[in-house]
Design an enzyme around this catalytic site. Sequence first.
Site, mmCIF file in Angstrom:
data_model
loop_
_atom_site.group_PDB
_atom_site.id
_atom_site.type_symbol
_atom_site.label_atom_id
_atom_site.label_comp_id
_atom_site.label_asym_id
_atom_site.label_seq_id
_atom_site.Cartn_x
_atom_site.Cartn_y
_atom_site.Cartn_z
ATOM 1 N N HIS A 1 0.854 -1.188 0.000
ATOM 2 C CA HIS A 1 0.000 0.000 0.000
ATOM 3 C C HIS A 1 0.889 1.236 0.000
ATOM 4 O O HIS A 1 2.119 1.131 0.057
ATOM 5 C CB HIS A 1 -0.960 -0.015 1.187
ATOM 6 C CG HIS A 1 -0.311 0.001 2.532
ATOM 7 N ND1 HIS A 1 0.462 -1.050 3.006
ATOM 8 C CD2 HIS A 1 -0.306 0.939 3.523
ATOM 9 C CE1 HIS A 1 0.898 -0.751 4.220
ATOM 10 N NE2 HIS A 1 0.469 0.444 4.550
ATOM 11 N N HIS B 1 1.264 3.853 2.137
ATOM 12 C CA HIS B 1 1.714 4.552 3.333
ATOM 13 C C HIS B 1 3.231 4.689 3.313
ATOM 14 O O HIS B 1 3.953 3.794 2.844
ATOM 15 C CB HIS B 1 1.246 3.820 4.591
ATOM 16 C CG HIS B 1 -0.164 4.157 4.974
ATOM 17 N ND1 HIS B 1 -0.940 3.368 5.789
ATOM 18 C CD2 HIS B 1 -0.959 5.228 4.638
ATOM 19 C CE1 HIS B 1 -2.134 3.914 5.946
ATOM 20 N NE2 HIS B 1 -2.167 5.042 5.255
ATOM 21 N N ASP C 1 5.725 4.454 5.358
ATOM 22 C CA ASP C 1 6.669 3.482 5.931
ATOM 23 C C ASP C 1 6.809 2.234 5.060
ATOM 24 O O ASP C 1 7.601 1.341 5.381
ATOM 25 C CB ASP C 1 6.258 3.098 7.353
ATOM 26 C CG ASP C 1 4.864 2.503 7.453
ATOM 27 O OD1 ASP C 1 3.954 2.988 6.756
ATOM 28 O OD2 ASP C 1 4.677 1.550 8.240
ATOM 29 N N HIS C 2 6.079 2.204 3.946
ATOM 30 C CA HIS C 2 6.183 1.081 3.012
ATOM 31 C C HIS C 2 6.703 1.502 1.633
ATOM 32 O O HIS C 2 7.071 0.631 0.837
ATOM 33 C CB HIS C 2 4.825 0.399 2.857
ATOM 34 C CG HIS C 2 4.340 -0.257 4.107
ATOM 35 N ND1 HIS C 2 4.378 -1.624 4.317
ATOM 36 C CD2 HIS C 2 3.816 0.271 5.240
ATOM 37 C CE1 HIS C 2 3.895 -1.913 5.513
ATOM 38 N NE2 HIS C 2 3.546 -0.774 6.095
ATOM 39 N N HIS D 1 -7.642 -2.182 5.362
ATOM 40 C CA HIS D 1 -6.785 -1.152 5.943
ATOM 41 C C HIS D 1 -7.400 0.220 5.650
ATOM 42 O O HIS D 1 -8.440 0.322 4.986
ATOM 43 C CB HIS D 1 -5.375 -1.272 5.356
ATOM 44 C CG HIS D 1 -4.327 -0.510 6.105
ATOM 45 N ND1 HIS D 1 -4.260 -0.489 7.481
ATOM 46 C CD2 HIS D 1 -3.296 0.269 5.673
ATOM 47 C CE1 HIS D 1 -3.237 0.253 7.849
ATOM 48 N NE2 HIS D 1 -2.641 0.734 6.780
ATOM 49 N N ASP E 1 -0.615 -4.205 5.534
ATOM 50 C CA ASP E 1 -1.209 -3.932 6.828
ATOM 51 C C ASP E 1 -2.696 -4.254 6.734
ATOM 52 O O ASP E 1 -3.336 -3.905 5.761
ATOM 53 C CB ASP E 1 -1.065 -2.472 7.180
ATOM 54 C CG ASP E 1 0.365 -2.003 7.358
ATOM 55 O OD1 ASP E 1 1.301 -2.771 7.071
ATOM 56 O OD2 ASP E 1 0.564 -0.855 7.746
ATOM 57 N N HIS F 1 6.362 -5.928 11.470
ATOM 58 C CA HIS F 1 5.636 -4.663 11.530
ATOM 59 C C HIS F 1 5.200 -4.367 12.966
ATOM 60 O O HIS F 1 4.037 -4.079 13.250
ATOM 61 C CB HIS F 1 4.424 -4.711 10.589
ATOM 62 C CG HIS F 1 3.891 -3.367 10.204
ATOM 63 N ND1 HIS F 1 2.883 -2.745 10.900
ATOM 64 C CD2 HIS F 1 4.219 -2.522 9.197
ATOM 65 C CE1 HIS F 1 2.594 -1.582 10.332
ATOM 66 N NE2 HIS F 1 3.407 -1.422 9.296
#
Length: 318
Positions: free
Chosen positions: A62, A64, A66-67, A144, A215, A273
């Site tokens: 996805h 976000h 942090d990814h 998510h 996530d 995670h």
Amino acid sequence: MQVTFLGTSSGVPTRARNVSSVALRLEQRSELWLFDCGEGTQHQFLRSELRLSQLRRVFLTHMHGDHVFGLPGLLASLGLAGNSSGVELYGPDPLKNYLDAVLESSSSRISYPLEIHKVREAAEKQKTLFEDNEILVTCIPLTHRVPAYAYRVQEKDKPGRFNVNRAKELAIPPGPIYAALKRGEEVILEDGRIIKGNALCGPTRPGVSLVYCTDTLFSTKAIELAEGADLLIHEATYAHCDAELAYKRKHSTSTMAAQTAAEAGVKQLILTHLSPRYAPGNAITPNELLKEAQAIFPNTLLAKDFLQIDVKARCNSS
């Protein structure tokens, strides 16, 4: 298949854990596949034994930060090195616009073939995302705050081991004929004999399977995707006592990850995670999350940065 965890924290990095990224090394084809690419992933490559030049595919769960924040820098550095034959990216719909904007505004030039695939249709309609002679990749939508996807990498079954001694006893000349017989094909020898490859090979060897799931809240679709997998890598952002936060932020607890593994009948579960709130020294530590998961699914490990796992296929009798 060999898995290397390059980032195992959620949201932000800690001193011990970088943000999300998992590398999959396909040794027989000298390829490296990457799942998520949080900020600092290319620095994690430098601290590992992995070769960035072998990177061929990147799968994003996805959008976000942090990814994905590490992806533009990694791709740009790969271009500057000048030793890439091309990379294919798989991810949510906004991935192309995101990369185009970052690369254009930073005047970064990609000097190798770069292809971007949207995964939404394959996930929603249960279509194959990628397939070649050896590997099949499928995906499903997760639950998510933004569109997110889980991936399954399934190695296709291999022919049984070729019995060279038996072939010699039958006076079969070595060379291309052996290769055909190893593939299970039927060949006709010069003397007219017909030899079936299956007769000279042992039982079919099952392919290895890996599922990467982050996530998400607890998801029945994730259970279906992970059914019978050799390894399930699943997020465990929160401890069971923080389930209310997990529901609010649409993440999984350690027990949700374990329930997914148990209901899917996987061989092994690895938790990743992890929220920085559980750093060593705090009231709840990562080991507590591990114990919670093991109470439901005993064959659970806790990921840490640079942990390497060789994924083994189940034996035929299992």
